[in-house]
Scaffold this motif. Structure first.
Motif, mmCIF file in Angstrom:
data_model
loop_
_atom_site.group_PDB
_atom_site.id
_atom_site.type_symbol
_atom_site.label_atom_id
_atom_site.label_comp_id
_atom_site.label_asym_id
_atom_site.label_seq_id
_atom_site.Cartn_x
_atom_site.Cartn_y
_atom_site.Cartn_z
ATOM 1 N N PHE A 43 -28.498 52.639 -10.993
ATOM 2 C CA PHE A 43 -29.105 51.348 -11.338
ATOM 3 C C PHE A 43 -28.528 50.815 -12.650
ATOM 4 O O PHE A 43 -28.308 49.613 -12.800
ATOM 5 C CB PHE A 43 -30.625 51.488 -11.439
ATOM 6 C CG PHE A 43 -31.266 51.944 -10.159
ATOM 7 C CD1 PHE A 43 -31.158 51.184 -8.998
ATOM 8 C CD2 PHE A 43 -31.962 53.133 -10.103
ATOM 9 C CE1 PHE A 43 -31.737 51.612 -7.822
ATOM 10 C CE2 PHE A 43 -32.541 53.567 -8.935
ATOM 11 C CZ PHE A 43 -32.430 52.807 -7.785
ATOM 12 N N VAL A 44 -28.277 51.734 -13.589
ATOM 13 C CA VAL A 44 -27.702 51.328 -14.874
ATOM 14 C C VAL A 44 -26.279 50.804 -14.679
ATOM 15 O O VAL A 44 -25.884 49.778 -15.244
ATOM 16 C CB VAL A 44 -27.715 52.510 -15.867
ATOM 17 C CG1 VAL A 44 -27.013 52.126 -17.174
ATOM 18 C CG2 VAL A 44 -29.153 52.955 -16.145
ATOM 19 N N LEU A 45 -25.502 51.473 -13.855
ATOM 20 C CA LEU A 45 -24.109 51.077 -13.618
ATOM 21 C C LEU A 45 -24.000 49.673 -13.029
ATOM 22 O O LEU A 45 -23.097 48.901 -13.355
ATOM 23 C CB LEU A 45 -23.430 52.085 -12.680
ATOM 24 C CG LEU A 45 -23.032 53.428 -13.297
ATOM 25 C CD1 LEU A 45 -22.526 54.380 -12.220
ATOM 26 C CD2 LEU A 45 -21.949 53.238 -14.352
ATOM 27 N N VAL B 100 -24.563 55.368 -18.855
ATOM 28 C CA VAL B 100 -24.083 54.257 -19.686
ATOM 29 C C VAL B 100 -22.569 54.429 -19.890
ATOM 30 O O VAL B 100 -22.121 55.418 -20.468
ATOM 31 C CB VAL B 100 -24.809 54.226 -21.045
ATOM 32 C CG1 VAL B 100 -24.244 53.110 -21.918
ATOM 33 C CG2 VAL B 100 -26.309 54.064 -20.834
ATOM 34 N N GLU B 101 -21.798 53.461 -19.423
ATOM 35 C CA GLU B 101 -20.342 53.602 -19.469
ATOM 36 C C GLU B 101 -19.635 52.526 -20.300
ATOM 37 O O GLU B 101 -18.453 52.679 -20.615
ATOM 38 C CB GLU B 101 -19.778 53.604 -18.041
ATOM 39 C CG GLU B 101 -20.189 54.835 -17.246
ATOM 40 C CD GLU B 101 -19.398 54.982 -15.966
ATOM 41 O OE1 GLU B 101 -18.605 54.072 -15.647
ATOM 42 O OE2 GLU B 101 -19.572 56.005 -15.276
ATOM 43 N N THR B 102 -20.337 51.427 -20.629
ATOM 44 C CA THR B 102 -19.682 50.353 -21.392
ATOM 45 C C THR B 102 -20.585 49.882 -22.525
ATOM 46 O O THR B 102 -21.802 50.121 -22.521
ATOM 47 C CB THR B 102 -19.367 49.141 -20.485
ATOM 48 O OG1 THR B 102 -20.596 48.549 -20.057
ATOM 49 C CG2 THR B 102 -18.536 49.557 -19.281
ATOM 50 N N GLN B 103 -19.970 49.176 -23.462
ATOM 51 C CA GLN B 103 -20.746 48.608 -24.566
ATOM 52 C C GLN B 103 -21.713 47.558 -24.054
ATOM 53 O O GLN B 103 -22.819 47.400 -24.584
ATOM 54 C CB GLN B 103 -19.796 48.012 -25.604
ATOM 55 C CG GLN B 103 -20.519 47.564 -26.869
ATOM 56 C CD GLN B 103 -19.555 47.040 -27.919
ATOM 57 O OE1 GLN B 103 -18.466 46.587 -27.579
ATOM 58 N NE2 GLN B 103 -19.939 47.103 -29.179
ATOM 59 N N GLN B 104 -21.315 46.808 -23.003
ATOM 60 C CA GLN B 104 -22.190 45.787 -22.424
ATOM 61 C C GLN B 104 -23.476 46.415 -21.891
ATOM 62 O O GLN B 104 -24.561 45.842 -22.016
ATOM 63 C CB GLN B 104 -21.470 45.044 -21.287
ATOM 64 C CG GLN B 104 -20.367 44.092 -21.742
ATOM 65 C CD GLN B 104 -19.108 44.812 -22.206
ATOM 66 O OE1 GLN B 104 -18.896 45.973 -21.852
ATOM 67 N NE2 GLN B 104 -18.294 44.136 -23.026
ATOM 68 N N HIS B 105 -23.324 47.617 -21.254
ATOM 69 C CA HIS B 105 -24.515 48.337 -20.790
ATOM 70 C C HIS B 105 -25.445 48.625 -21.963
ATOM 71 O O HIS B 105 -26.668 48.411 -21.896
ATOM 72 C CB HIS B 105 -24.121 49.674 -20.136
ATOM 73 C CG HIS B 105 -23.498 49.534 -18.782
ATOM 74 N ND1 HIS B 105 -22.442 50.313 -18.379
ATOM 75 C CD2 HIS B 105 -23.773 48.708 -17.739
ATOM 76 C CE1 HIS B 105 -22.098 49.986 -17.141
ATOM 77 N NE2 HIS B 105 -22.888 48.995 -16.739
ATOM 78 N N LEU B 106 -24.872 49.113 -23.056
ATOM 79 C CA LEU B 106 -25.671 49.501 -24.219
ATOM 80 C C LEU B 106 -26.369 48.298 -24.832
ATOM 81 O O LEU B 106 -27.564 48.368 -25.177
ATOM 82 C CB LEU B 106 -24.775 50.184 -25.254
ATOM 83 C CG LEU B 106 -25.470 50.685 -26.518
ATOM 84 C CD1 LEU B 106 -26.523 51.725 -26.185
ATOM 85 C CD2 LEU B 106 -24.445 51.259 -27.503
ATOM 86 N N GLY C 192 -24.322 58.979 -21.367
ATOM 87 C CA GLY C 192 -23.291 58.531 -20.442
ATOM 88 C C GLY C 192 -21.916 58.660 -21.057
ATOM 89 O O GLY C 192 -21.750 59.006 -22.238
ATOM 90 N N TYR C 193 -20.895 58.358 -20.268
ATOM 91 C CA TYR C 193 -19.513 58.537 -20.700
ATOM 92 C C TYR C 193 -19.103 57.560 -21.811
ATOM 93 O O TYR C 193 -18.085 57.770 -22.469
ATOM 94 C CB TYR C 193 -18.576 58.394 -19.502
ATOM 95 C CG TYR C 193 -18.450 59.672 -18.705
ATOM 96 C CD1 TYR C 193 -19.588 60.327 -18.230
ATOM 97 C CD2 TYR C 193 -17.208 60.227 -18.442
ATOM 98 C CE1 TYR C 193 -19.483 61.491 -17.503
ATOM 99 C CE2 TYR C 193 -17.091 61.410 -17.711
ATOM 100 C CZ TYR C 193 -18.240 62.041 -17.249
ATOM 101 O OH TYR C 193 -18.132 63.202 -16.545
#
Length: 677
Positions: A605-607, A638-644, A657-658
């Protein structure tokens, strides 16, 4: 795949009143009858070679034959007569059948024999017939008859009435062939002709003879024509008939025991393979082979008892027989069938009929029991061209069918075989993996989103397998659970993780928590709290720094029991996290009742939350629910800054996350902490 085992064979043959010996280069098993006859205990026989019991002049020949037989070079059946000396020095004469059998993928020699010492003694008496005739007739339990060259009966001993029911004089003057089975007449005629051409010789023949009430009896007969028989006024050849019907029945019983299942009456695997071979040789277009198992049949025996379970197995067999195709019981609740099909589309019809058989419940006295099955399938000639290969591949496919659930049928594929064999290899090497230090615990940092500092770690076990390399838990956890190894593995992770994090706390002089995953079996284990408490005490670790993670599905297996277990855990100061939230079907009512400290939003869901409204809605809803219930929300994957950035805007508390770091070994983790504390 399941085959005949030595243990099963020994159990079957234990009570048979005939000589049964299983051997390779040494004797492996002799049944009680054989041990008693030879005068040796089984332990002593196992130290002996089979050729120790044959005449010296034949010893080397027999030794070579046995060695070739157990190597699978000789697969023929050999019949003969031999003799050996007992431990007390008595000579025993036997008539035997020796053949090769395959048990647990190895070739063995199997000897079945009967004691014919009495017959041999009788033959010696017959050679001195003229001198001892009166005494022989007086004491013999066999039938003594005299037959002329044309087969006319000239004399019969009184024992004929006891054995066959005829009076002593009833058959005199009649042809012996009137009482011989039609299939055996020609053989007996040739024997009589040969004896009369070669006076002084002895022949042994077998034939079926009709008794007074019309039943066919198996007779083993020694025929002897003395020299000067005419001068002695004997009247013809002397027949010494012995009723061997009981022995024949024993031989037939041995065949039935090895080829037919005594509970269901269904043939065993050898018969099934033989039938399948015959149809393959006939050049059938297609043959569908199915290996079928009853789902969770062990529960039936547990709930209703073994006798009721056996009754159900017989009922299952009866239903399978109604398919009017060859059916075999391989073992337990494991059956095999094959059907001739015109084309591949015909398989749907067979499968429909099979599922229909199990659509109705089975009657078990006053209860009705619904049974389900799973089956593996292979097709000739697509998946194999030999009976053994087709059965093996259907059996392999059944492992995959079991994973799919009730009434599932899985067709063989090379990919499935690779997966099944890989799983079996992992299962066999699992228990030694800890001793060989193949398991390692990796740690993935968990970050406080607001400060972007490390606050804890999730412990993730990895298996460094010598053949398959680096394995994640999804490759071996289910195997560990099913085998019971999960408890040892769980303790290894607890020990390693708590010890490691305690070192980090001391080294960096600050608090870190450690999150450890627990499977359903571990979670429901009554010893769990005591085991955890032991490691907390061993390393002087603060219970509030330990987070026990269980999946949403695990929590909802038995919600009322889960509620009680979670309450007991939190009373010890240990925290609880619900992992993979959103992937199950939890009742919010139970979730509110559960005493948990964290909810981890599943990474899928986060991705996708930035790409799909559905994923974003679930993430928002979960974070909002956590705020309302005063529960810490944790975002996985969590894989990107946008996610964070988005998670921070939504008010999510923690993340992993990665984007921050993949799971890493303890040495690498130290360097990461130095940069992120």
């Amino acid at each position: 795949m399941k085959y005949l085992t030595k243990k099963t064979l020994f159990h079957i043959l234990k009570e048979i009143p005939a000589i049964v010996v299983l051997y390779r280069d040494k004797i492996i098993y002799a049944n009680p009858f054989a041990c008693t006859l030879a005068g040796y205990p089984l332990q002593e026989l196992r130290k002996r070679h089979p050729w120790d019991f044959v005449p010296e002049q034949k010893k080397e020949e027999i030794r070579q034959r046995i060695l070739n037989r157990i190597k699978g070079r000789f697969l023929d059946r050999v019949e003969g007569v031999s003799s050996f000396d007992t431990k007390e020095g008595n000579r025993v004469h036997i008539k035997f059948i020796a053949k090769t059998v395959k048990i647990e993928d190895e070739h063995y020699g199997l000897l079945l024999g009967v004691d014919i010492s009495k017959e041999v003694d009788q033959e010696k008496k017959l050679r001195n017939f003229v001198k001892k005739l009166e005494e022989l007739l007086k004491y013999s339990s066999d039938i003594i008859i005299v037959v002329d060259e044309d087969g006319i009966i000239k004399y019969e001993s009184p024992s004929v009435e006891r054995v066959l029911g005829y009076s002593q004089k009833e058959q005199i003057g009649k042809s012996i062939f009137e009482y011989i089975h039609p299939k055996d007449i020609e053989c007996l005629k040739k024997a009589i002709k040969k004896v009369f051409k070669n006076q002084g010789t002895t022949l042994t023949v077998e034939y079926k003879k009709k008794d007074k009430i019309g039943k066919w009896r198996f007779m083993e007969t020694v025929i002897y024509l003395p020299d000067r028989w005419k001068e002695l006024e004997i009247g013809g050849a002397i027949f010494n008939e012995r009723d061997n019907t009981a022995r024949k029945q024993i031989e037939r019983s041995i065949i039935e025991l090895t080829e037919y299942d005594q509970l269901t009456g269904l043939p065993r695997q050898n018969w099934f393979l033989k039938q399948l071979r015959q149809h393959i040789l006939k050049g059938q277009s297609y043959i569908l082979v199915l290996v079928l198992n009853i789902l969770d049949f062990g529960r039936i025996n547990l709930v209703y008892g073994i006798s009721k379970g056996n009754y159900l197995l017989k009922e299952i067999a009866n239903r399978l027989k109604s398919l009017n195709v060859p059916v075999s019981r391989l073992f337990g609740d494991n059956f095999a069938i094959f059907a001739l099909i015109k084309d591949l589309g015909h398989t749907d019809e067979i499968i429909f009929q099979l599922k229909k058989l199990f659509s109705e419940p089975f009657n078990l006295e006053e209860d009705k029991v619904k049974l389900s099955f799973y089956a593996g399938a292979s097709i000739y000639p697509i998946d194999g061209k030999s009976a053994e290969e087709l059965l093996r591949k259907a059996d392999i496919a059944s492992f995959k069918a079991k994973e799919l659930g009730e009434d599932s049928i899985f067709f063989y594929s090379s990919k499935a075989e690779k997966e099944v064999l890989e799983k079996e290899i992992l299962k066999s090497s699992l228990f030694n993996a800890l001793e060989k230090k193949q398991f390692k615990v990796y740690y993935q940092p968990i970050i406080d989103i607001k400060s972007e500092k490390v606050v804890g770690f999730e412990a993730l076990v990895r298996w460094i397998h010598p053949d398959f390399g680096f394995l994640c838990p999804d490759k071996f956890i289910s195997i560990a659970e099913n085998s019971g190894f999960i408890f040892k593995l769980g303790e290894f992770v607890l020990d390693s993780a708590i010890k490691a994090v305690k070192r980090l706390q001391n080294e960096f002089q600050r608090s870190f928590f450690i999150a450890i995953n627990f499977s359903l079996k571990q979670f429901l284990d009554e010893r769990l709290l005591d085991i955890i408490a032991n490691y907390l005490h061993m390393y002087n670790f603060n219970s509030s720094d330990l987070i026990l993670e269980i999946t949403e599905r695990t929590a909802m297996q038995e919600p009322e029991k889960t509620k009680q277990i979670l309450s007991n855990i939190r009373k010890r100061g240990i925290k609880i996290a619900i992992d993979d939230f959103g992937t199950g079907y939890s009742s919010l009512e139970y979730l509110i009742d559960f005493e948990v400290d964290k909810i981890k939003i599943d990474k899928k869901f986060v991705l996708y939350m930035l790409n799909t409204n559905k994923a974003m809605t679930i993430v928002k809803m979960t974070i909002g629910l956590c705020k309302a219930l005063n529960i810490v929300s944790v975002a996985e994957g969590v894989e990107t800054q946008q996610h964070l950035i988005k998670l921070k805007d939504l008010g999510c508390k923690e993340a992993q996350g990665y984007y921050f770091s993949p799971p890493m070994e303890l040495s690498s983790l130290r360097e990461f902490i130095k940069e992120n504390v």
